[in-house]
Design a protein around this motif. Structure first.
Motif, PDB file in Angstrom:
ATOM      1  N   ALA A 103      13.918  -5.056  -1.340  1.00  0.00           N
ATOM      2  CA  ALA A 103      14.549  -5.526  -2.421  1.00  0.00           C
ATOM      3  C   ALA A 103      13.771  -5.418  -3.658  1.00  0.00           C
ATOM      4  N   GLN A 104      12.391  -5.381  -3.488  1.00  0.00           N
ATOM      5  CA  GLN A 104      11.625  -5.475  -4.485  1.00  0.00           C
ATOM      6  C   GLN A 104      10.883  -4.331  -5.213  1.00  0.00           C
ATOM      7  N   CYS A 105      10.427  -3.511  -3.916  1.00  0.00           N
ATOM      8  CA  CYS A 105       9.619  -2.605  -4.096  1.00  0.00           C
ATOM      9  C   CYS A 105       9.964  -0.755  -4.059  1.00  0.00           C
ATOM     10  N   THR A 106      10.840  -0.823  -2.932  1.00  0.00           N
ATOM     11  CA  THR A 106      10.858   0.544  -2.451  1.00  0.00           C
ATOM     12  C   THR A 106      11.860   1.385  -3.625  1.00  0.00           C
ATOM     13  N   SER A 107      12.440   0.790  -4.324  1.00  0.00           N
ATOM     14  CA  SER A 107      13.198   1.664  -5.508  1.00  0.00           C
ATOM     15  C   SER A 107      12.149   2.323  -6.161  1.00  0.00           C
ATOM     16  N   CYS A 108      10.890   2.034  -6.407  1.00  0.00           N
ATOM     17  CA  CYS A 108      10.087   2.654  -7.011  1.00  0.00           C
ATOM     18  C   CYS A 108       9.089   3.369  -6.070  1.00  0.00           C
ATOM     19  N   HIS A 109       8.629   2.560  -5.119  1.00  0.00           N
ATOM     20  CA  HIS A 109       7.785   3.019  -4.122  1.00  0.00           C
ATOM     21  C   HIS A 109       8.349   3.624  -2.832  1.00  0.00           C
ATOM     22  N   SER A 110       8.776   4.791  -3.138  1.00  0.00           N
ATOM     23  CA  SER A 110       9.391   5.710  -1.891  1.00  0.00           C
ATOM     24  C   SER A 110       9.454   7.268  -2.523  1.00  0.00           C
ATOM     25  N   ALA A 111       9.925   7.765  -1.402  1.00  0.00           N
ATOM     26  CA  ALA A 111       9.628   9.489  -1.732  1.00  0.00           C
ATOM     27  C   ALA A 111      10.593   9.878  -2.676  1.00  0.00           C
ATOM     28  N   ASN A 112      11.732   9.108  -2.969  1.00  0.00           N
ATOM     29  CA  ASN A 112      12.534   9.331  -4.164  1.00  0.00           C
ATOM     30  C   ASN A 112      12.441   8.800  -5.262  1.00  0.00           C
ATOM     31  N   GLY A 113      11.611   7.530  -5.426  1.00  0.00           N
ATOM     32  CA  GLY A 113      11.091   6.765  -6.396  1.00  0.00           C
ATOM     33  C   GLY A 113      10.046   7.336  -7.440  1.00  0.00           C
ATOM     34  N   THR A 114       9.664   6.644  -8.551  1.00  0.00           N
ATOM     35  CA  THR A 114       9.007   6.930  -9.549  1.00  0.00           C
ATOM     36  C   THR A 114       7.463   6.819  -9.111  1.00  0.00           C
ATOM     37  N   GLU A 115       7.205   6.326  -7.980  1.00  0.00           N
ATOM     38  CA  GLU A 115       5.744   6.216  -7.322  1.00  0.00           C
ATOM     39  C   GLU A 115       5.876   6.553  -6.140  1.00  0.00           C
ATOM     40  N   PRO A 116       5.984   7.976  -5.712  1.00  0.00           N
ATOM     41  CA  PRO A 116       6.154   8.628  -4.415  1.00  0.00           C
ATOM     42  C   PRO A 116       4.656   8.843  -3.721  1.00  0.00           C
ATOM     43  N   GLN A 151      -2.313 -12.272 -10.989  1.00  0.00           N
ATOM     44  CA  GLN A 151      -3.246 -13.206 -11.744  1.00  0.00           C
ATOM     45  C   GLN A 151      -4.545 -11.983 -12.125  1.00  0.00           C
ATOM     46  N   ASP A 152      -4.848 -11.525 -11.214  1.00  0.00           N
ATOM     47  CA  ASP A 152      -6.184 -10.539 -11.312  1.00  0.00           C
ATOM     48  C   ASP A 152      -5.941  -8.935 -11.366  1.00  0.00           C
ATOM     49  N   CYS A 153      -4.506  -8.563 -11.201  1.00  0.00           N
ATOM     50  CA  CYS A 153      -4.161  -7.412 -11.304  1.00  0.00           C
ATOM     51  C   CYS A 153      -2.846  -7.135 -12.173  1.00  0.00           C
ATOM     52  N   ASP A 154      -2.634  -6.060 -12.666  1.00  0.00           N
ATOM     53  CA  ASP A 154      -1.216  -5.991 -13.332  1.00  0.00           C
ATOM     54  C   ASP A 154       0.090  -6.290 -12.383  1.00  0.00           C
ATOM     55  N   LEU A 155       0.924  -7.131 -13.015  1.00  0.00           N
ATOM     56  CA  LEU A 155       1.996  -7.503 -12.124  1.00  0.00           C
ATOM     57  C   LEU A 155       3.026  -6.477 -11.822  1.00  0.00           C
ATOM     58  N   MET A 156       3.374  -6.830 -10.596  1.00  0.00           N
ATOM     59  CA  MET A 156       4.442  -5.666  -9.997  1.00  0.00           C
ATOM     60  C   MET A 156       5.437  -6.700  -9.412  1.00  0.00           C
ATOM     61  N   PRO A 157       6.688  -6.361  -9.361  1.00  0.00           N
ATOM     62  CA  PRO A 157       7.404  -5.185  -9.888  1.00  0.00           C
ATOM     63  C   PRO A 157       7.307  -5.336 -11.572  1.00  0.00           C
ATOM     64  N   SER A 158       7.769  -4.090 -12.202  1.00  0.00           N
ATOM     65  CA  SER A 158       7.664  -4.214 -13.442  1.00  0.00           C
ATOM     66  C   SER A 158       8.888  -5.035 -14.182  1.00  0.00           C
ATOM     67  N   SER A 159       9.811  -5.158 -13.509  1.00  0.00           N
ATOM     68  CA  SER A 159      10.914  -6.077 -13.736  1.00  0.00           C
ATOM     69  C   SER A 159      10.416  -7.467 -13.931  1.00  0.00           C
TER      70      SER A 159
END
Length: 113
Positions: A46-59, A83-91
């Motif tokens: 629901a939160q990550c694989t739209s970008c973090h996948s072979a077809n996403g923006t972060e393959p 808190q200590d890292c850039d927030l993900m997801p970007s949405s």
């Protein structure tokens, strides 16, 4: 006038007594022993694989299966907390119950099933 007050009091009484007293875990779906298959995989889907996948923006950093999520677990934990890292997801920040579930899963040793 007295009749109206009685009707209002009766209505309030009905509303108050009809409320369920559910616990936080019952309402949120939180479990004390999360597993990848039952709890973490749906969060990733629901939160990550739209970008973090072979077809996403972060393959280059896929999060499509158990081992990939385990491999990136420390980074995921930091990023979903934001808190200590850039927030993900970007949405935007995911629900706290999902963050807590993920962190508990990590702390308990990455149960798969």
């Amino acid at each position: 006038m007295k009749t109206i007050k009685l009707i209002i009091l009766a209505a309030i009484g009905i509303v108050v007594t009809s409320c369920d007293s559910n616990t936080y875990s019952e309402i949120s779906g939180f479990t004390a022993t999360p597993t990848y298959e039952a709890n973490i995989k749906p969060i990733m889907a629901a939160q990550c694989t739209s970008c973090h996948s072979a077809n996403g923006t972060e393959p280059s950093s896929p999060l499509e299966n158990y081992q990939e999520v385990v491999d990136y677990a420390e980074s995921i934990s930091c990023r979903i907390d934001g808190q200590d890292c850039d927030l993900m997801p970007s949405s935007g920040r995911i629900p706290q119950v999902q963050i807590d579930m993920f962190n508990l899963w990590v702390a308990q040793g990455f149960a798969q099933q």
